[in-house]
Design a protein around this motif. Structure first.
Motif, PDB file in Angstrom:
ATOM      1  N   ALA A 139       0.838  -1.196   0.000  1.00 52.34           N
ATOM      2  CA  ALA A 139       0.000   0.000   0.000  1.00 52.34           C
ATOM      3  C   ALA A 139       0.876   1.250   0.000  1.00 52.34           C
ATOM      4  CB  ALA A 139      -0.938  -0.011   1.207  1.00 52.34           C
ATOM      5  N   LEU A 140       1.931   1.227   0.819  1.00 50.49           N
ATOM      6  CA  LEU A 140       2.837   2.375   0.868  1.00 50.49           C
ATOM      7  C   LEU A 140       3.518   2.573  -0.483  1.00 50.49           C
ATOM      8  CD1 LEU A 140       4.458   1.985   4.403  1.00 50.49           C
ATOM      9  CD2 LEU A 140       2.876   3.760   3.622  1.00 50.49           C
ATOM     10  N   ALA A 141       3.962   1.453  -1.080  1.00 51.50           N
ATOM     11  CA  ALA A 141       4.592   1.552  -2.405  1.00 51.50           C
ATOM     12  C   ALA A 141       3.589   2.116  -3.411  1.00 51.50           C
ATOM     13  CB  ALA A 141       5.075   0.175  -2.850  1.00 51.50           C
ATOM     14  N   PHE A 189      -5.849   3.387  -6.273  1.00 50.17           N
ATOM     15  CA  PHE A 189      -4.570   2.772  -6.622  1.00 50.17           C
ATOM     16  C   PHE A 189      -3.947   2.087  -5.410  1.00 50.17           C
ATOM     17  CE2 PHE A 189      -0.079   2.967  -8.062  1.00 50.17           C
ATOM     18  CZ  PHE A 189      -0.236   2.421  -9.315  1.00 50.17           C
ATOM     19  N   VAL A 190      -4.036   2.755  -4.266  1.00 42.39           N
ATOM     20  CA  VAL A 190      -3.432   2.208  -3.043  1.00 42.39           C
ATOM     21  C   VAL A 190      -4.164   0.940  -2.604  1.00 42.39           C
ATOM     22  CG1 VAL A 190      -3.120   2.641  -0.570  1.00 42.39           C
ATOM     23  CG2 VAL A 190      -2.445   4.377  -2.229  1.00 42.39           C
ATOM     24  N   ILE A 191      -5.491   0.977  -2.632  1.00 44.00           N
ATOM     25  CA  ILE A 191      -6.260  -0.212  -2.237  1.00 44.00           C
ATOM     26  C   ILE A 191      -5.945  -1.366  -3.176  1.00 44.00           C
ATOM     27  CG2 ILE A 191      -8.585  -1.172  -2.004  1.00 44.00           C
ATOM     28  CD1 ILE A 191      -9.505   1.684  -1.267  1.00 44.00           C
ATOM     29  N   SER A 192      -5.920  -1.038  -4.467  1.00 37.47           N
ATOM     30  CA  SER A 192      -5.631  -2.045  -5.467  1.00 37.47           C
ATOM     31  C   SER A 192      -4.246  -2.657  -5.238  1.00 37.47           C
ATOM     32  CB  SER A 192      -5.716  -1.380  -6.835  1.00 37.47           C
ATOM     33  OG  SER A 192      -5.359  -2.250  -7.841  1.00 37.47           O
ATOM     34  N   PHE A 228      -4.033  -5.114  -2.217  1.00 30.91           N
ATOM     35  CA  PHE A 228      -4.520  -6.475  -2.467  1.00 30.91           C
ATOM     36  C   PHE A 228      -3.552  -7.243  -3.358  1.00 30.91           C
ATOM     37  CE2 PHE A 228      -8.666  -4.856  -1.051  1.00 30.91           C
ATOM     38  CZ  PHE A 228      -8.883  -5.809  -0.081  1.00 30.91           C
ATOM     39  N   ALA A 229      -2.912  -6.546  -4.281  1.00 30.14           N
ATOM     40  CA  ALA A 229      -1.888  -7.222  -5.087  1.00 30.14           C
ATOM     41  C   ALA A 229      -0.787  -7.721  -4.174  1.00 30.14           C
ATOM     42  CB  ALA A 229      -1.326  -6.259  -6.123  1.00 30.14           C
ATOM     43  N   GLY A 230      -0.436  -6.917  -3.170  1.00 33.61           N
ATOM     44  CA  GLY A 230       0.588  -7.324  -2.207  1.00 33.61           C
ATOM     45  C   GLY A 230       0.166  -8.564  -1.443  1.00 33.61           C
ATOM     46  N   ILE A 231      -1.105  -8.591  -1.019  1.00 31.98           N
ATOM     47  CA  ILE A 231      -1.607  -9.755  -0.286  1.00 31.98           C
ATOM     48  C   ILE A 231      -1.561 -10.998  -1.173  1.00 31.98           C
ATOM     49  CG2 ILE A 231      -3.690 -10.754   0.727  1.00 31.98           C
ATOM     50  CD1 ILE A 231      -4.288  -7.917   1.823  1.00 31.98           C
TER      51      ILE A 231
END
Lengths: 377, 297
Positions: free
Chosen positions: A122-124, A226-229, A232-235
């Protein structure tokens, strides 16, 4: 509270179903029914791809900002969590096991890993999103693609996480984890889309100038989506890393990003059920192709699975020619859809048919369940 | 570009009441010194929107040149001029799409030039567009509900967890929007696609959407464009009706002289980005400079 009970029931059912499936995938099977480990793998990858496709659809489909860097964010989640599980988790798990027992410690550590992966991504996403979301269309696509490659190359050069040789990761993920997070992703994205924020996001896709004139801070909502998206990609990256048990940057090239794009383009940009369908089809397709016999062509033996990129391309061209909005477009497949499809032949709900009814009488029954209400759309 | 303007924080006051209350609030809160209904009389009341030597240049072209405007609380103010006179540019300046090269814009005694469009919208300035800009994939109701965004009380958390507050907030906006649509005879189309409506209804839907932001000042960019005479007549009645019902100030750009002369209380004429006349419709009709601008010499 009926809504609360309904939701609880839903959660219990989902988890029960996942455990049942998981049991079927285990060696003993469930009540004699067992599934091959091969199918377990396939289902797990479908789940991971559902998370990726549904989350990418939030920014690409609903907000209309064409990002093709999803694999980069997946990599950040995977490596950030792997760093923790490889270097710190064994010690922490041992310490926790003394307090809450080994099983609970195992679960807690992985929850923490998922949290770290999601948060780091999310930070990235925030850092990448703020500058790049000023761009539109092709430019945004190129910049996100560039960022994803930068992320991959940077990771490739960090020896602590394996660099070019790769990193062996403990296997925390099983099918239940993936299933639970796939459902969580779907529910969260669904609830965001069917809310004031969701309308703001869709209005940005539809007409940015008009959205801004209606008081919507378009920059803020683009970055939010973008951050939420990304999170979830990170998860999905965390789940992937701890399922695969081995991490290499080769898993996160732009080809992976394109694969996710193909899923949502195929299923329908702006449709959650479409993204799920796309994820399932694109995951199963290479496996299905593998079953086909090889063919001789130009004096060479061709396996259909090796041709999958060619087949993706052909599939995309067919979709673009026959149904450019994707199989489902922006519609959602659901009970309501079926009901409407059934009703149609008897007489479409004509616009003029209800002129005599005042608005007060129409549709004032507030549906208790917001999900139901949404389906009435 | 002029020095950094001071901006006051967006007013925290939000009228969440339905229609009549909103109208009352808008009438009493607006204009600083402005005096509600009296403001409608020419020259009376305070200026709710004021521009001061507002200029914008695009390269060598001076699109708007030292424009002074003074729109009073509660009036219907017309802005006319030949093609290319800069009317839509003025709208874009007022709504923050463009920043003036020099000069100032004040709304309710607060400087708004240099603010982003969404900030200006949240201060109570809403608009329609010359070429209709509805959200195509949204239904009629969703189009209008999108414009309730400024007044939404739900957070991301509320939406994700579906808290009771979320349900209340959605229901409140839904009711408000249906009521608004009802006033414009559009409620029965609520589930239709916004852009599948006939042209005239799309124009009206855009006005409804602008009203859903609960503005104090409504800017209408050629609302009668593409309408036949009888539709235009209906529109005039409608404009008066919404002004009275919502206690609005309305600024109107229009080509249809019948509409402008019929509905506007004061008219300003611009040509080549410059103000050439200002007055009552009767005065404007007979102003030699206006006739010259329209007919050429």
């Amino acid at each position: 509270m009926p809504t609360f009970v309904k939701r609880l029931l839903f959660a219990v059912l989902v988890i029960a179903a996942l455990f049942a499936l998981n049991a079927m995938l285990s060696t003993q099977g469930l009540f004699g029914f067992g599934l091959d480990d091969y199918y377990g793998r396939l289902l797990t990858f479908i789940g991971i791809n559902v998370i990726l496709a549904v989350s990418l659809n939030l920014i690409n489909g609903f907000t209309g900002q064409f990002s093709i860097g999803h694999a980069g964010f997946m990599a950040i989640g995977a490596y950030a969590s792997a760093y923790m599980t490889v270097y710190h988790a064994p010690g922490w798990e041992l310490a926790l096991a003394g307090m809450v027992g080994a099983d609970a410690a195992h679960v807690l550590i992985f929850v923490l890993a998922i949290f770290i992966g999601g948060l780091a991504t999310a930070l990235a996403g925030l850092v990448v999103g703020i500058p790049s979301l000023r761009l539109r269309g092709d430019y945004l696509a190129i910049v996100t693609l560039g960022f994803a490659e930068i992320i991959r190359i940077v990771i490739l050069n960090i020896d602590k996480v394996g660099g070019a040789t790769g990193l062996t990761v403990p296997g925390y993920t099983n099918f239940v984890w993936v299933g639970v997070f796939a459902v969580i992703t779907i529910v969260i994205v669904h609830n965001i889309v069917r809310s004031d924020i969701g309308r703001a996001l869709v209005s940005i896709r539809e007409d940015e100038l008009a959205a801004e004139a209606m008081g919507i801070n378009t920059t803020r909502y683009k970055v939010l989506s973008f951050v939420i998206s990304s999170a979830f990609a990170g998860i999905a990256g965390v789940l992937f890393a701890h399922y695969n048990k081995f991490l290499s940057t080769a898993d996160f090239t732009f080809l992976r990003s394109f694969e996710i794009i193909i899923m949502i383009v195929l299923g329908g940009m702006g449709s959650i059920t479409g993204a799920i369908l796309g994820a399932a089809v694109i995951t199963i397709l290479p496996e299905a192709l593998r079953q086909l016999p090889t063919v001789g062509l130009f004096g060479q033996e061709f396996n259909f699975a090796d041709l999958r990129l060619v087949i993706y391309a052909a599939l995309l061209i067919v979709i673009m020619l026959t149904r450019p909005q994707g199989v489902l477009g922006t519609r959602e497949f659901g009970m309501n859809w079926l009901r409407r499809a059934q009703k149609r032949p008897e007489g479409d709900e004509a616009v003029g048919a209800d002129t005599g009814v005042s608005i007060a009488e129409r549709d004032t029954t507030p549906t208790a369940d917001p999900v139901e209400e949404v389906k009435n759309k | 570009m002029s020095g950094a303007p001071e901006h006051d924080a967006v007013e925290a006051t939000k009228e969440d009441s339905i229609l009549t209350e909103a109208a009352r609030a808008a009438r009493s809160s607006g204009g600083g010194g402005g005096g509600g209904d009296d403001a409608r009389a020419n020259g009376g009341g305070g200026a709710t929107l004021r521009t001061d030597k507002c200029t914008i240049r695009f390269g060598g072209l001076v699109a708007v040149n030292e424009l002074d405007m003074d729109v009073h609380e509660g009036e219907i103010y017309g802005l006319i001029g030949p093609n290319g006179a800069g009317k839509t540019t003025i709208f874009n300046l007022l709504t923050g799409v463009y920043k003036p090269t020099s000069g100032e814009i004040h709304f309710q005694n607060k400087r708004i030039d240099g603010l982003r469009p969404y900030e200006i919208a949240s201060r109570g300035v809403s608009r329609t567009f010359q070429n209709i800009r509805l959200f195509p994939s949204m239904s009629v109701l969703e189009n209008v509900m999108t414009a309730c965004h400024i007044h939404a009380k739900q957070s991301l958390f509320d939406a994700v967890v579906r808290t009771p507050r979320f349900g209340r907030d959605e229901e409140e906006h839904r009711e408000y929007c249906l009521e608004l649509l009802g006033i414009f005879d559009l409620a029965r189309y609520k589930d239709e696609g916004g852009t599948s409506l006939p042209y005239g209804n799309q124009r009206r839907l855009e006005i409804v959407r602008a009203l859903a932001t609960r503005p104090k000042l409504l800017l209408l960019d050629e609302p009668a464009a593409g309408m036949n005479p009888s539709e235009a007549m209906d529109l005039m009645a409608l404009i008066r009706k919404i002004r009275d019902r919502f206690g609005l100030t309305i600024l109107l750009v229009e080509h249809n002289m019948k509409v402008v002369m019929g509905v506007c209380e004061r008219i300003q004429v611009v040509d080549y980005g410059k103000s050439i006349a200002l007055g009552l419709p009767e005065q404007i009709k007979n102003d030699p400079k206006v006739i010259e601008a329209y007919l050429g010499d």
